[in-house]
Design an enzyme around this catalytic site. Structure first.
Site, mmCIF file in Angstrom:
data_model
loop_
_atom_site.group_PDB
_atom_site.id
_atom_site.type_symbol
_atom_site.label_atom_id
_atom_site.label_comp_id
_atom_site.label_asym_id
_atom_site.label_seq_id
_atom_site.Cartn_x
_atom_site.Cartn_y
_atom_site.Cartn_z
ATOM 1 C CE LYS A 108 54.447 38.378 45.078
ATOM 2 N NZ LYS A 108 53.065 38.347 45.548
ATOM 3 C CD GLN A 147 51.072 36.150 47.541
ATOM 4 O OE1 GLN A 147 52.133 36.775 47.581
ATOM 5 N NE2 GLN A 147 50.438 35.918 46.402
ATOM 6 C CG ASP A 185 50.672 44.178 46.312
ATOM 7 O OD1 ASP A 185 51.344 43.988 45.285
ATOM 8 O OD2 ASP A 185 50.232 43.263 47.033
#
Ligand SMILES: NC(=O)c1ccc[n+]([C@@H]2O[C@H](COP(=O)([O-])OP(=O)(O)OC[C@H]3O[C@@H](n4cnc5c(N)ncnc54)[C@H](OP(=O)(O)O)[C@@H]3O)[C@@H](O)[C@H]2O)c1
Length: 284
Positions: free
Chosen positions: A52, A96, A119
């Site tokens: 990422k 994460q 997200d």
């Protein structure tokens, strides 16, 4: 039969994000910034986090990984995230997953400010998505919609089976398809007669996390199949939830694993970071 490769779709999203990032820098004299919060030393999470970061830097973003110890307490991590929420130079924050067992997902989803929630896991964003309101949208299902659109496969007026109802993939996938005028069968582990349902479906999206769950007997002739699953089989090969070999002779289009849905997720994460940056400066 068309193989629905994700790479060209991801590249076209990334190209447009890169152009927007250049413009953003010219206008605001700073780069959009993504911060990934990593707790502990899970090897797979470290790889995903690194990827990422690399993607963010490639597109001209600022990027930082906040790497906290496995022993960091939920309240400690929450404090760090609060600081990032209040930092005007940070546009996107991603926690994460998986987190260590001391963390409760039901609490963690509230931590990242909805405007920086790239997200799209915050209940404000999931609620807006369910209501069809504009919001940051979850990366994998949004990537699948982009993939279908790129290959000119419209879900409007189609019967679509989604196998899976997780908050990350299955559930938001159902919301996005409904918004796109599909008739959605939201299937899960307690769905009876799964095969009968998928056999009626024009599009089957499989996000069950079960290797080779779906073969040709689940599919009607000419169906479109999107395989979200990712596993390593006994030969250490990456495979999906669909038995590609058996399915390919019956379908009109199918995503490969790897190389189908996978590249879409990171591309949409970058788009979300760009959207978040633009929305925040627009609102300032
Ligand atoms: N390519 C990517 O970027 C990407 C991104 C995210 C996830 N993935 C992969 O996608 C897969 C799914 O991920 P996830 O996070 O959504 O998984 P998850 O949280 O484990 O959810 C799996 C869902 O599938 C349902 N299910 C399981 N077995 C089933 C069966 N035999 N028949 C019907 N439904 C069944 C479960 O039903 P219940 O709710 O009843 O338990 C659940 O809703 C995994 O392989 C994951 O690695 C890939």
């Amino acid at each position: 039969m068309i193989t629905l490769f994700g790479k060209p779709v991801a590249e076209s999203i990334q190209k447009s994000v890169q152009q927007r990032a250049d413009l953003f820098f010219k206008k605001h004299r700073r780069k959009p910034k993504l911060v990934v919060v990593l707790v502990g030393n899970d090897p797979a999470s470290q790889i995903y986090t690194r990827k990422k970061g690399e993607a963010a830097l490639q597109l001209g973003f600022d990027h930082e990984t906040l790497h906290l110890l496995q022993t960091a307490s939920p309240s400690e991590v929450r404090l760090h995230i609060e600081k990032l929420n209040n930092d005007p130079t940070v546009d996107g924050i991603l926690i994460q997953r998986p987190l260590p067992t001391a963390f409760s997902e039901n609490e963690v989803v509230f931590w990242v400010h909805p405007e920086k929630d790239v997200d799209a896991f915050h209940p404000i964003n999931t609620g807006k998505l369910a209501l069809g309101l504009p919001c940051l949208q979850p990366c994998t299902p949004t990537g699948i919609m982009a993939l279908l659109s790129y290959y000119k496969i419209s879900p409007a007026g189609k019967l679509v089976s989604v196998i899976g109802r997780s908050s990350i993939v299955g559930r938001p996938m159902g919301s996005l398809l409904l918004r796109a005028d599909a008739t959605v069968f939201q299937c899960h582990s307690k769905t009876p007669h799964l095969k009968e349902i998928t056999n009626q479906s024009d599009i089957v999206i499989v996000a069950a996390g079960k290797m080779a769950l779906v073969d040709d007997s689940y599919l009607k002739s000419g169906a479109v199949v999107v395989d979200v699953g990712m596993h390593r089989n006994s030969q250490n090969k990456v495979v999906g939830d669909v038995d590609f070999e058996k399915a390919q002779n019956k379908v009109s289009a199918i995503t490969p694993v790897p190389g189908g849905v996978g590249p879409m997720t990171i591309a949409v994460l970058m788009k979300n970071t760009m959207d978040a940056a633009e929305m925040r400066v627009g609102a300032a």
